[in-house]
Design a protein around this motif. Structure first.
Motif, mmCIF file in Angstrom:
data_model
loop_
_atom_site.group_PDB
_atom_site.id
_atom_site.type_symbol
_atom_site.label_atom_id
_atom_site.label_comp_id
_atom_site.label_asym_id
_atom_site.label_seq_id
_atom_site.Cartn_x
_atom_site.Cartn_y
_atom_site.Cartn_z
ATOM 1 N N ASN A 126 0.859 -1.190 0.000
ATOM 2 C CA ASN A 126 0.000 0.000 0.000
ATOM 3 C C ASN A 126 0.897 1.243 0.000
ATOM 4 O O ASN A 126 1.639 1.483 0.944
ATOM 5 C CB ASN A 126 -0.905 -0.012 1.234
ATOM 6 C CG ASN A 126 -1.920 1.106 1.254
ATOM 7 O OD1 ASN A 126 -1.758 2.130 0.616
ATOM 8 N ND2 ASN A 126 -2.970 0.913 2.018
ATOM 9 N N PRO A 127 0.822 2.055 -1.055
ATOM 10 C CA PRO A 127 1.731 3.193 -1.162
ATOM 11 C C PRO A 127 1.264 4.462 -0.445
ATOM 12 O O PRO A 127 1.981 5.458 -0.423
ATOM 13 C CB PRO A 127 1.773 3.450 -2.673
ATOM 14 C CG PRO A 127 0.393 3.079 -3.122
ATOM 15 C CD PRO A 127 0.016 1.882 -2.261
ATOM 16 N N TYR A 128 0.074 4.408 0.135
ATOM 17 C CA TYR A 128 -0.501 5.615 0.716
ATOM 18 C C TYR A 128 -0.197 5.737 2.208
ATOM 19 O O TYR A 128 0.019 4.745 2.895
ATOM 20 C CB TYR A 128 -2.011 5.640 0.478
ATOM 21 C CG TYR A 128 -2.339 5.703 -0.986
ATOM 22 C CD1 TYR A 128 -2.198 6.891 -1.698
ATOM 23 C CD2 TYR A 128 -2.738 4.567 -1.683
ATOM 24 C CE1 TYR A 128 -2.476 6.953 -3.051
ATOM 25 C CE2 TYR A 128 -3.016 4.625 -3.036
ATOM 26 C CZ TYR A 128 -2.881 5.821 -3.718
ATOM 27 O OH TYR A 128 -3.143 5.883 -5.054
ATOM 28 N N ARG A 129 -0.212 6.979 2.691
ATOM 29 C CA ARG A 129 0.078 7.275 4.096
ATOM 30 C C ARG A 129 -0.973 6.618 4.983
ATOM 31 O O ARG A 129 -2.177 6.742 4.750
ATOM 32 C CB ARG A 129 0.075 8.795 4.309
ATOM 33 C CG ARG A 129 0.398 9.252 5.721
ATOM 34 C CD ARG A 129 0.364 10.765 5.850
ATOM 35 N NE ARG A 129 -0.864 11.390 5.352
ATOM 36 C CZ ARG A 129 -2.016 11.424 6.033
ATOM 37 N NH1 ARG A 129 -2.107 10.899 7.218
ATOM 38 N NH2 ARG A 129 -3.060 12.017 5.492
ATOM 39 N N ALA A 130 -0.523 5.909 6.007
ATOM 40 C CA ALA A 130 -1.434 5.261 6.945
ATOM 41 C C ALA A 130 -2.381 6.290 7.536
ATOM 42 O O ALA A 130 -1.975 7.395 7.888
ATOM 43 C CB ALA A 130 -0.644 4.577 8.046
ATOM 44 N N GLY A 131 -3.641 5.944 7.615
ATOM 45 C CA GLY A 131 -4.648 6.847 8.156
ATOM 46 C C GLY A 131 -5.315 7.723 7.117
ATOM 47 O O GLY A 131 -6.309 8.377 7.411
ATOM 48 N N SER A 132 -4.801 7.729 5.894
ATOM 49 C CA SER A 132 -5.401 8.562 4.851
ATOM 50 C C SER A 132 -6.580 7.837 4.209
ATOM 51 O O SER A 132 -6.688 6.608 4.259
ATOM 52 C CB SER A 132 -4.371 8.906 3.770
ATOM 53 O OG SER A 132 -4.009 7.748 3.039
ATOM 54 N N GLN A 133 -7.473 8.588 3.594
ATOM 55 C CA GLN A 133 -8.601 7.992 2.895
ATOM 56 C C GLN A 133 -8.121 7.120 1.743
ATOM 57 O O GLN A 133 -8.674 6.051 1.487
ATOM 58 C CB GLN A 133 -9.558 9.069 2.374
ATOM 59 C CG GLN A 133 -10.807 8.491 1.729
ATOM 60 C CD GLN A 133 -11.636 7.660 2.691
ATOM 61 O OE1 GLN A 133 -11.991 8.135 3.762
ATOM 62 N NE2 GLN A 133 -11.942 6.433 2.326
ATOM 63 N N GLU A 134 -7.069 7.554 1.062
ATOM 64 C CA GLU A 134 -6.541 6.767 -0.051
ATOM 65 C C GLU A 134 -6.028 5.418 0.434
ATOM 66 O O GLU A 134 -6.200 4.392 -0.222
ATOM 67 C CB GLU A 134 -5.420 7.520 -0.781
ATOM 68 C CG GLU A 134 -5.903 8.722 -1.554
ATOM 69 C CD GLU A 134 -6.009 9.982 -0.703
ATOM 70 O OE1 GLU A 134 -5.707 9.945 0.513
ATOM 71 O OE2 GLU A 134 -6.409 11.017 -1.264
ATOM 72 N N SER A 135 -5.369 5.400 1.602
ATOM 73 C CA SER A 135 -4.881 4.144 2.163
ATOM 74 C C SER A 135 -6.046 3.209 2.473
ATOM 75 O O SER A 135 -5.999 2.009 2.166
ATOM 76 C CB SER A 135 -4.064 4.404 3.435
ATOM 77 O OG SER A 135 -3.614 3.192 3.990
ATOM 78 N N ALA A 136 -7.108 3.753 3.064
ATOM 79 C CA ALA A 136 -8.296 2.949 3.366
ATOM 80 C C ALA A 136 -8.946 2.429 2.086
ATOM 81 O O ALA A 136 -9.359 1.270 2.019
ATOM 82 C CB ALA A 136 -9.293 3.763 4.175
ATOM 83 N N ASP A 137 -9.017 3.276 1.071
ATOM 84 C CA ASP A 137 -9.592 2.856 -0.206
ATOM 85 C C ASP A 137 -8.743 1.771 -0.857
ATOM 86 O O ASP A 137 -9.265 0.794 -1.398
ATOM 87 C CB ASP A 137 -9.721 4.045 -1.164
ATOM 88 C CG ASP A 137 -10.831 5.009 -0.779
ATOM 89 O OD1 ASP A 137 -11.618 4.697 0.142
ATOM 90 O OD2 ASP A 137 -10.898 6.088 -1.403
ATOM 91 N N TRP A 138 -7.423 1.929 -0.815
ATOM 92 C CA TRP A 138 -6.519 0.927 -1.393
ATOM 93 C C TRP A 138 -6.756 -0.416 -0.708
ATOM 94 O O TRP A 138 -6.892 -1.442 -1.373
ATOM 95 C CB TRP A 138 -5.063 1.380 -1.224
ATOM 96 C CG TRP A 138 -4.064 0.539 -1.939
ATOM 97 C CD1 TRP A 138 -3.519 0.787 -3.167
ATOM 98 C CD2 TRP A 138 -3.451 -0.675 -1.482
ATOM 99 N NE1 TRP A 138 -2.622 -0.205 -3.501
ATOM 100 C CE2 TRP A 138 -2.563 -1.106 -2.485
ATOM 101 C CE3 TRP A 138 -3.574 -1.435 -0.335
ATOM 102 C CZ2 TRP A 138 -1.803 -2.273 -2.369
ATOM 103 C CZ3 TRP A 138 -2.821 -2.598 -0.215
ATOM 104 C CH2 TRP A 138 -1.948 -3.003 -1.222
ATOM 105 N N LEU A 139 -6.838 -0.407 0.619
ATOM 106 C CA LEU A 139 -7.056 -1.644 1.364
ATOM 107 C C LEU A 139 -8.420 -2.245 1.046
ATOM 108 O O LEU A 139 -8.549 -3.464 0.904
ATOM 109 C CB LEU A 139 -6.915 -1.400 2.861
ATOM 110 C CG LEU A 139 -7.053 -2.629 3.748
ATOM 111 C CD1 LEU A 139 -6.023 -3.691 3.392
ATOM 112 C CD2 LEU A 139 -6.927 -2.243 5.203
ATOM 113 N N ALA A 140 -9.444 -1.398 0.910
ATOM 114 C CA ALA A 140 -10.773 -1.894 0.551
ATOM 115 C C ALA A 140 -10.737 -2.594 -0.807
ATOM 116 O O ALA A 140 -11.380 -3.635 -0.988
ATOM 117 C CB ALA A 140 -11.776 -0.753 0.530
ATOM 118 N N GLY A 141 -9.988 -2.054 -1.739
ATOM 119 C CA GLY A 141 -9.837 -2.709 -3.034
ATOM 120 C C GLY A 141 -9.068 -4.010 -2.916
ATOM 121 O O GLY A 141 -9.411 -5.011 -3.545
#
Length: 58
Positions: free
Chosen positions: A25-40
């Protein structure tokens, strides 16, 4: 997936399909993008956190 995936969700799906680990996951932990990446990434997995009745709740 019930909602239109965000770009980050699509990246997470692609990462899983490519055999990458969740740590990719390339996004900063706690960011919406990180949550979206994990959801995908986990979109095709069964939910594992199921509420079960406590003994006596019947």
């Amino acid at each position: 997936m019930a909602v239109d995936p965000t770009p980050a969700m699509r990246e997470g799906m692609a990462a899983k399909a490519a055999g990458k680990t969740v740590s990719a996951n390339p996004y900063r932990a706690g960011s919406q993008e990180s949550a979206d990446w994990l959801a995908g990434y986990v979109h095709d997995e069964r939910e594992q956190n199921l509420d079960r009745p406590e003994p006596g709740e019947g």
